[in-house]
Design an enzyme around this catalytic site. Structure first.
Site: not given
Length: 214
Positions: A191-193
């Protein structure tokens, strides 16, 4: 172009980087990550993107190979009269970026570069392959040339000159040692975290660790 670049996406799921597992010394973590890249047989695990700054304040980058990690310093070798060599002679500030796509990892380093001692450059030059030593002697790195044939002819002439002899290191070729002051470790996450941890060198020689937003 037939491909819509905006549609190219990849989910990062291979690993994570936990704050409570970070060592106090970033060189320890870097050494572990580099060895894991080597063990995973990623393409060119020692390849590093080197960024320097021109006298006009314009950045430029290129890729070299890391050849040593000694006393907390990153070592690479190049032509001192190349574009990067000339820029470092006027401004020692430098950046290094390692990108290991297969492991979904990056390391970004900032610091200062200084030439290593001539004896250290001599020692490394001696263990280079014969043809690489000849190439270092004849290449006017970063300078315009008329053709590849110009290089090949110079190579043949120089190789004949040193046939049966110990090829000497040219004075305009040698190593740089980069002393880091800022090292960021980037680990891809879903999630691009992503996990991003920054080590910043303090005046007392200790490293301060902080988490950065992805």
């Amino acid at each position: 172009m037939r491909t819509n670049l905006a549609d190219i996406r990849q989910e990062y799921t291979k690993s994570g980087l936990r704050e409570n597992e970070l060592p106090g010394d970033p060189l320890s973590l870097f050494s572990r990550w580099l060895q894991e890249a080597i063990d995973a047989e990623v393409d060119e695990p020692t390849a590093v993107i080197v960024g320097t700054v021109s006298p006009e304040g314009k950045p430029s980058t290129r890729t070299v190979l890391l050849k040593g990690l000694h006393d907390g310093k990153f070592i690479f070798y190049t032509n001192y009269e190349s574009r990067k060599g000339k820029q470092l002679a006027q401004n020692p500030y430098i950046s290094l970026s390692f990108v290991w796509h297969a492991l979904e990892r990056q390391v970004h380093i900032e610091g200062t570069a200084a030439k290593v001692e001539p004896a250290e450059s001599d020692e490394y030059f001696r263990i280079r392959p014969y043809k690489s030593r000849i190439g270092a002697r004849i290449s006017p790195q970063s300078q315009p040339i008329k053709s590849r044939m110009q290089l090949m002819r110079a190579f043949v002439r120089e190789a004949a000159r040193w046939l049966g002899k110990n090829v000497e290191r040219p004075a305009n070729w040698g190593g740089y040692a980069v002393t880091p002051t800022r090292i960021e470790f980037w680990q891809g996450r879903p999630n691009r975290l992503h996990d991003r941890f920054l080590y910043t060198l303090q005046p007392d020689g200790e490293w301060e660790i902080s988490r950065l937003a992805p």
